[in-house]
Write an enzyme that holds these catalytic residues in place. Structure first.
Site, PDB file in Angstrom:
ATOM      1  N   ASP A   9       0.868  -1.183   0.000  1.00  0.00           N
ATOM      2  CA  ASP A   9       0.000   0.000   0.000  1.00  0.00           C
ATOM      3  C   ASP A   9       0.904   1.233   0.000  1.00  0.00           C
ATOM      4  O   ASP A   9       1.651   1.463   0.948  1.00  0.00           O
ATOM      5  CB  ASP A   9      -0.894  -0.023   1.237  1.00  0.00           C
ATOM      6  CG  ASP A   9      -2.007   1.013   1.167  1.00  0.00           C
ATOM      7  OD1 ASP A   9      -2.137   1.674   0.121  1.00  0.00           O
ATOM      8  OD2 ASP A   9      -2.742   1.154   2.165  1.00  0.00           O
ATOM      9  N   ASP A 104      -2.714   2.364  -6.157  1.00  0.00           N
ATOM     10  CA  ASP A 104      -1.614   2.385  -5.198  1.00  0.00           C
ATOM     11  C   ASP A 104      -1.620   1.209  -4.225  1.00  0.00           C
ATOM     12  O   ASP A 104      -0.942   1.246  -3.207  1.00  0.00           O
ATOM     13  CB  ASP A 104      -1.651   3.692  -4.399  1.00  0.00           C
ATOM     14  CG  ASP A 104      -2.912   3.831  -3.563  1.00  0.00           C
ATOM     15  OD1 ASP A 104      -3.952   3.287  -3.973  1.00  0.00           O
ATOM     16  OD2 ASP A 104      -2.864   4.481  -2.504  1.00  0.00           O
ATOM     17  N   GLU A 105      -2.356   0.157  -4.559  1.00  0.00           N
ATOM     18  CA  GLU A 105      -2.514  -0.926  -3.590  1.00  0.00           C
ATOM     19  C   GLU A 105      -2.726  -2.244  -4.322  1.00  0.00           C
ATOM     20  O   GLU A 105      -3.479  -2.312  -5.302  1.00  0.00           O
ATOM     21  CB  GLU A 105      -3.720  -0.607  -2.703  1.00  0.00           C
ATOM     22  CG  GLU A 105      -4.035  -1.623  -1.655  1.00  0.00           C
ATOM     23  CD  GLU A 105      -5.309  -1.269  -0.899  1.00  0.00           C
ATOM     24  OE1 GLU A 105      -5.698  -2.066  -0.032  1.00  0.00           O
ATOM     25  OE2 GLU A 105      -5.917  -0.204  -1.178  1.00  0.00           O
TER      26      GLU A 105
END
Length: 358
Positions: A9, A104-105
């Protein structure tokens, strides 16, 4: 096989990219979002801004009131997608079992590998290649891995071993369990359930009668159980390599040599994945930081090194001015044909596709 799941993350992703791209924003409270006068909302807040209570989904007008020195940066989604592609390229160097949750994860299934070693390498490579920080969580299932990644943000690295599940979970607020939103949390609170340990000590039948299927899931998560697989949904849309020169140059031979090296690296990747490409894009950043890109689409799909190299060289020597020195050179291949894709009709692909930044 014992599963090994890594959850990555990125930390304050949009805001961190803006601080990375503009050093003047480093260590300052910033948000990425819309302007207050247009009823804008916060997409991401830097950690400096979060100290004032600024958070995602907050109106930027309110954020500005509680933090008067706050800087509001417009959203640059193309740039965030570009960086996300590079992050996924790093993931793909370690496993093909990648389940992206957002830009983003992502979850990575690295079963059969040393998960701690993989997690540390990914964290290090993201910092080295992109100058961004990521928080990494590792465990034997997705639920625990995600909990672990959020445990010590920013820049965290947490491993939850099977023997540590009870110690880790019991003190957590029940809202940390998957499927527990504000409404469900309030209902659980009315039963006197505030922490994970409370739900385990409660009468299981009452939980199931009250919440049905969700109740069973809550009990399972409270015990640290989660059998959901990492679902490989992500098909990469591009492969790229970027090189920043130690000294700015417009020496044709140096540029030619660098293009050859980067093309070789890209071709090795696409051969490994048994894919073919059709579009080649070249990116140049000059000594004065002006950035330009030039693209070409081939008449047919290929994974041939010489064909791709020839197209890239033609771009730089025929469509890009070298009157100024170059500080950064990048090459990207896109418009990808995967092995299981149906044969595509010969259409004007370049006209139809939305162009992405390299």
């Amino acid at each position: 096989m014992y599963r090994s799941i890594v959850h990555v993350d990125m930390d304050a992703f949009y805001a961190s990219i803006e601080q990375k791209d503009n050093p003047k924003l480093v260590n300052k409270p910033i948000v990425v979002g819309g302007p207050p006068e247009a009823r804008g909302v916060v997409c991401t807040a830097s950690y400096e801004a979060r100290r004032y209570g600024v958070h995602s989904a907050m109106p930027t007008s309110k954020a500005k009131k509680i933090c008067p020195q706050l800087l509001i940066i417009p959203v640059r989604m193309g740039r965030y997608i570009e960086i996300s592609h590079h992050i996924h390229e790093i993931f793909a160097e370690h496993t093909k079992l990648i389940e992206p949750i957002s830009l983003d994860e992502a979850f990575l299934d690295v079963s059969g590998q040393n998960a701690i070693e993989v997690g540390l390498k990914i964290k290090k490579e993201i910092k080295k290649k992109l100058n961004l920080t990521a928080s990494v969580g590792i465990s034997h299932n997705k639920f625990l891995a995600k909990l672990a990644s959020g445990y010590k943000k920013p820049g965290g690295f947490t491993v939850i071993k099977e023997s540590e599940i009870e110690t880790f979970l019991n003190p957590l607020p029940v809202g940390k369990l998957w499927g527990v939103g504000p409404k469900t949390e309030r209902e659980l609170n009315r039963f006197g359930i505030y922490y994970v340990k409370d739900i385990l000590e409660y009468d299981e039948k009452i939980i199931v009668d009250k919440f049905g299927k969700k109740g069973r899931e809550l009990l399972s998560y409270a015990r640290g159980k989660d059998d959901s697989p990492v679902e490989y949904k992500y098909l990469r849309k591009s492969f790229s390599e970027v090189s920043t020169f130690i000294q700015d140059t417009n020496d044709i031979e140096i540029l030619r040599e660098q293009i050859s090296k980067m093309t070789n690296l890209i071709v090795r990747k696409i051969l490994d994945d048994q894919i073919h490409i059709k579009t080649i894009t070249l990116k140049i950043k000059y000594e004065d930081f002006i950035l330009i890109t030039r693209s070409t689409t081939l008449s047919s799909f290929t994974n041939d090194y010489k064909t791709i190299l020839k197209a890239a060289e033609k771009l730089i020597f025929e469509r890009i001015s070298l009157d100024k020195k170059v500080r950064l050179l990048g090459i990207q291949v896109s418009n990808i044909l995967y092995p299981d894709d149906p044969v595509q009709m010969e259409l004007d692909i370049e006209r139809m596709l939305c162009k992405e930044e390299l």
